[in-house]
Scaffold this motif. Sequence first.
Motif, PDB file in Angstrom:
ATOM      1  N   GLY A 102     -63.857  63.125 -54.004  1.00 26.02           N
ATOM      2  CA  GLY A 102     -64.088  62.623 -52.656  1.00 26.02           C
ATOM      3  C   GLY A 102     -62.792  62.424 -51.910  1.00 26.02           C
ATOM      4  O   GLY A 102     -61.733  62.185 -52.517  1.00 26.02           O
ATOM      5  N   VAL A 103     -62.861  62.523 -50.596  1.00 23.35           N
ATOM      6  CA  VAL A 103     -61.712  62.229 -49.743  1.00 23.35           C
ATOM      7  C   VAL A 103     -62.177  61.337 -48.603  1.00 23.35           C
ATOM      8  O   VAL A 103     -63.248  61.559 -48.024  1.00 23.35           O
ATOM      9  N   GLU A 104     -61.400  60.311 -48.310  1.00 19.48           N
ATOM     10  CA  GLU A 104     -61.671  59.467 -47.153  1.00 19.48           C
ATOM     11  C   GLU A 104     -60.667  59.809 -46.063  1.00 19.48           C
ATOM     12  O   GLU A 104     -59.454  59.778 -46.284  1.00 19.48           O
ATOM     13  N   LEU A 105     -61.175  60.138 -44.887  1.00 19.92           N
ATOM     14  CA  LEU A 105     -60.344  60.465 -43.730  1.00 19.92           C
ATOM     15  C   LEU A 105     -60.078  59.209 -42.922  1.00 19.92           C
ATOM     16  O   LEU A 105     -60.961  58.377 -42.750  1.00 19.92           O
ATOM     17  N   GLY A 106     -58.858  59.082 -42.401  1.00 19.09           N
ATOM     18  CA  GLY A 106     -58.515  57.896 -41.610  1.00 19.09           C
ATOM     19  C   GLY A 106     -58.823  56.626 -42.364  1.00 19.09           C
ATOM     20  O   GLY A 106     -59.436  55.699 -41.834  1.00 19.09           O
ATOM     21  N   VAL A 176     -66.939  64.008 -48.398  1.00 18.15           N
ATOM     22  CA  VAL A 176     -65.957  63.675 -47.354  1.00 18.15           C
ATOM     23  C   VAL A 176     -66.528  62.514 -46.558  1.00 18.15           C
ATOM     24  O   VAL A 176     -67.665  62.583 -46.080  1.00 18.15           O
ATOM     25  N   VAL A 177     -65.768  61.420 -46.439  1.00 16.82           N
ATOM     26  CA  VAL A 177     -66.272  60.229 -45.764  1.00 16.82           C
ATOM     27  C   VAL A 177     -65.247  59.714 -44.753  1.00 16.82           C
ATOM     28  O   VAL A 177     -64.053  59.978 -44.849  1.00 16.82           O
ATOM     29  N   GLY A 178     -65.753  58.962 -43.799  1.00 19.05           N
ATOM     30  CA  GLY A 178     -64.888  58.321 -42.813  1.00 19.05           C
ATOM     31  C   GLY A 178     -65.620  57.155 -42.173  1.00 19.05           C
ATOM     32  O   GLY A 178     -66.822  57.248 -41.909  1.00 19.05           O
ATOM     33  N   GLY A 203     -71.343  70.150 -50.564  1.00 15.39           N
ATOM     34  CA  GLY A 203     -70.835  68.791 -50.434  1.00 15.39           C
ATOM     35  C   GLY A 203     -71.502  68.013 -49.323  1.00 15.39           C
ATOM     36  O   GLY A 203     -72.331  68.530 -48.564  1.00 15.39           O
ATOM     37  N   ARG A 204     -71.135  66.734 -49.226  1.00  9.88           N
ATOM     38  CA  ARG A 204     -71.708  65.859 -48.204  1.00  9.88           C
ATOM     39  C   ARG A 204     -70.610  65.281 -47.338  1.00  9.88           C
ATOM     40  O   ARG A 204     -69.524  64.911 -47.809  1.00  9.88           O
ATOM     41  N   PHE A 205     -70.901  65.180 -46.049  1.00 10.65           N
ATOM     42  CA  PHE A 205     -69.978  64.657 -45.049  1.00 10.65           C
ATOM     43  C   PHE A 205     -70.662  63.481 -44.372  1.00 10.65           C
ATOM     44  O   PHE A 205     -71.652  63.651 -43.665  1.00 10.65           O
ATOM     45  N   LEU A 206     -70.153  62.274 -44.588  1.00 11.69           N
ATOM     46  CA  LEU A 206     -70.798  61.050 -44.116  1.00 11.69           C
ATOM     47  C   LEU A 206     -69.827  60.221 -43.276  1.00 11.69           C
ATOM     48  O   LEU A 206     -68.678  59.995 -43.680  1.00 11.69           O
ATOM     49  N   LEU A 207     -70.301  59.756 -42.134  1.00  6.05           N
ATOM     50  CA  LEU A 207     -69.501  58.925 -41.239  1.00  6.05           C
ATOM     51  C   LEU A 207     -70.261  57.664 -40.879  1.00  6.05           C
ATOM     52  O   LEU A 207     -71.484  57.667 -40.761  1.00  6.05           O
ATOM     53  N   SER A 208     -69.521  56.577 -40.676  1.00  2.00           N
ATOM     54  CA  SER A 208     -70.106  55.355 -40.114  1.00  2.00           C
ATOM     55  C   SER A 208     -69.283  54.953 -38.908  1.00  2.00           C
ATOM     56  O   SER A 208     -68.065  55.148 -38.880  1.00  2.00           O
TER      57      SER A 208
END
Length: 283
Positions: A102-106, A176-178, A203-208
């Motif tokens: 996993g990678v967390e952006l910002g 990938v999350v942010g 993969g999954r790309f999730l934002l809150s």
Amino acid sequence: EPPPAAAGLHGGIWQALCSRMMTDIHRNNAMSEEERESSLRKVVLPIPGDPPGRVLNLIEDPKGVISVGATGSVLWPASMALVRLLDAQVPSQVSSPRKLSGVELGAGLGAVGLFLAVYKGLRVVVSEVPDSVPLLQRNVEECLKDGAATGAEAKAAPLRWGDMSHMAPLGTFDVVVGSDITYRQDCLDDLLYSAEVLLAPGGRFLLSLQDRLGEANSLEAACQRRGCKILSKEAAEIHEDDVEFQDVVARDYCRGEDGIVKVWLYDLAPKTWKPASGTPAAD
């Protein structure tokens, strides 16, 4: 007024950040190393749900002695909503022979990515702009020295969205999350492009993000521009007494009069998304 580069930033937040940045710069110039260290604030973030007793030990920089003027120097409420979602949907990799990545952006303090590393067993990179990496690295060290983090794999890395010299060495990731990284309209295309590059097949790309005026609409418009499909959009709430958010910016511009922070959770599929090998393509 915010400059063009910050055109997507809420005016109140911009003014608060500018005021805090100038105060931080003047104060920091007069501080000794010992004073700077003592100004950091340790936060114990409780993780709800089972098993009970889970926490993340984080370090905030409310006076900007490490990350001057950075919004990521304190904990923001939308991170907690994303942690709850990931806790429910991401299976534990602790005993898996092939751990997910996993990678967390910002990432700011790295709360979301470090949760995935410590409690879900993913191999995680928490990323930030270069100036903010020192604080992020401190948080990686703080979390990984905890007994609950035995065997956890996490590292901090510089990543400016859209910069291939930062992204290429990292490879691709299963998740990938942010969290709370969509408040600047001018950065949204670079954010989505980065997800396109970093997301592995299947993969999954999730934002809150917090329910600020126009922010969700701006993100959805950027998704339409870049051909990023919105798989789901869910509402969540963080209550005032769930977590103690101490910073003035996080407090005054997030919480409603009822003491509730309203959050949107997005599950996205970038235009480059491909199913994992042997998996049927999504409709």
